[in-house]
Motif scaffolding. Structure first.
Motif, PDB file in Angstrom:
ATOM      1  N   ARG A  43       1.004  -1.112   0.041  1.00 44.52           N
ATOM      2  CA  ARG A  43       0.029   0.177   0.033  1.00 44.52           C
ATOM      3  C   ARG A  43       0.883   1.037   0.105  1.00 44.52           C
ATOM      4  O   ARG A  43       1.519   1.480   0.840  1.00 44.52           O
ATOM      5  CB  ARG A  43      -1.046  -0.116   1.201  1.00 44.52           C
ATOM      6  CG  ARG A  43      -1.853   1.177   1.268  1.00 44.52           C
ATOM      7  CD  ARG A  43      -2.586   1.226   2.637  1.00 44.52           C
ATOM      8  NE  ARG A  43      -3.250   2.387   2.837  1.00 44.52           N
ATOM      9  CZ  ARG A  43      -3.670   2.811   3.847  1.00 44.52           C
ATOM     10  NH1 ARG A  43      -3.711   2.095   5.057  1.00 44.52           N
ATOM     11  NH2 ARG A  43      -4.517   4.124   4.236  1.00 44.52           N
ATOM     12  N   VAL A  44       0.591   2.187  -0.878  1.00 44.20           N
ATOM     13  CA  VAL A  44       1.493   3.271  -1.352  1.00 44.20           C
ATOM     14  C   VAL A  44       0.576   4.254  -0.516  1.00 44.20           C
ATOM     15  O   VAL A  44      -0.562   4.673  -0.788  1.00 44.20           O
ATOM     16  CB  VAL A  44       1.787   3.677  -2.299  1.00 44.20           C
ATOM     17  CG1 VAL A  44       2.582   4.972  -2.456  1.00 44.20           C
ATOM     18  CG2 VAL A  44       2.681   2.598  -3.006  1.00 44.20           C
ATOM     19  N   LEU A  45       0.983   5.250   0.406  1.00 48.45           N
ATOM     20  CA  LEU A  45       0.312   6.050   0.974  1.00 48.45           C
ATOM     21  C   LEU A  45       0.895   7.801   0.383  1.00 48.45           C
ATOM     22  O   LEU A  45       2.037   7.737  -0.094  1.00 48.45           O
ATOM     23  CB  LEU A  45       0.755   6.262   2.618  1.00 48.45           C
ATOM     24  CG  LEU A  45       0.178   5.143   3.343  1.00 48.45           C
ATOM     25  CD1 LEU A  45       0.981   5.081   4.822  1.00 48.45           C
ATOM     26  CD2 LEU A  45      -1.277   5.011   3.453  1.00 48.45           C
ATOM     27  N   SER A  46      -0.186   8.597   0.548  1.00 44.64           N
ATOM     28  CA  SER A  46       0.286  10.101  -0.065  1.00 44.64           C
ATOM     29  C   SER A  46      -0.209  10.917   0.852  1.00 44.64           C
ATOM     30  O   SER A  46      -0.999  10.864   1.954  1.00 44.64           O
ATOM     31  CB  SER A  46      -0.002  10.229  -1.401  1.00 44.64           C
ATOM     32  OG  SER A  46      -1.640   9.960  -1.280  1.00 44.64           O
ATOM     33  N   LYS A  47      -0.011  12.264   0.547  1.00 53.25           N
ATOM     34  CA  LYS A  47      -0.451  13.254   1.181  1.00 53.25           C
ATOM     35  C   LYS A  47      -2.063  13.414   1.249  1.00 53.25           C
ATOM     36  O   LYS A  47      -2.628  13.599   2.467  1.00 53.25           O
ATOM     37  CB  LYS A  47      -0.193  14.506   0.561  1.00 53.25           C
ATOM     38  CG  LYS A  47      -0.589  15.824   1.326  1.00 53.25           C
ATOM     39  CD  LYS A  47      -0.180  16.951   0.386  1.00 53.25           C
ATOM     40  CE  LYS A  47      -1.241  18.316   0.776  1.00 53.25           C
ATOM     41  NZ  LYS A  47      -1.038  19.294   0.044  1.00 53.25           N
TER      42      LYS A  47
END
Length: 173
Positions: A43-47
């Motif tokens: 899972r890639v998290l972002s702002k």
């Protein structure tokens, strides 16, 4: 003349609160990032994952003794204060970090893996722990350098959180 000059310069360089380190990012958007979730590495998290509500972003690491000191207060806040806390695991080994959270419990909604320190650099982090108060739009409104204690929560962070919540409630009417 020299003594007066030294006194004037010394008073100008002194901070009222020696624990307060000004941040260039106050009232600026949280930096953009794309980093993995500690517990779900695919899972890639972002702002975007930090926006939508008033929240805290806490920079921590297993190698940080003050992170262990502040941990009980973060646990209390996550249980009692109705605010999301997002962890930023800074310059750390992910396996050690997972074990540390299993042993000490996890106050974080999710943990961002910042193993190279790139997000911390963008945030202007001096070291761990540091905590940022983020408004619903993803703008940094306050920063605490050092451990979050009950006194720090009550006197510094909670008033900012309450003001942001009041402003959000007033703008939604």
């Amino acid at each position: 003349v020299f003594t007066v000059l030294v006194a004037v310069l010394a008073s100008g360089f002194r901070l009222e609160d020696p624990h307060y380190l000004p941040s260039e990012l106050i009232e600026k958007p949280f930096p953009e990032f794309h980093l993995s979730d500690l517990h779900q590495p695919d899972r890639v998290l972002s702002k975007a994952d930090l926006t939508g509500k008033v929240s805290l972003a806490n920079v921590w690491a297993t190698w940080c003794p003050n992170c262990l000191i502040e941990h009980p207060e973060l646990m209390r806040i996550s249980r009692e204060e109705n605010i999301s806390i997002y962890g930023i695991n800074y310059n750390d080994d992910s396996e050690k970090a997972v074990r540390w959270l299993e042993r000490n419990k996890n106050p974080y909604e999710f943990n961002i893996v910042d193993d190279k320190g790139t997000l911390a650099i963008d945030l202007g982090v001096y070291g761990a722990p540091e905590t940022f108060v983020i408004d619903a739009a993803g703008v940094i409104q306050y920063r605490v350098v050092g451990p979050v204690t009950r006194a720090v929560w009550d006197s510094k962070i909670l008033p900012v959180v309450e003001l942001l919540r009041e402003n959000a409630a007033g703008s939604s009417k």
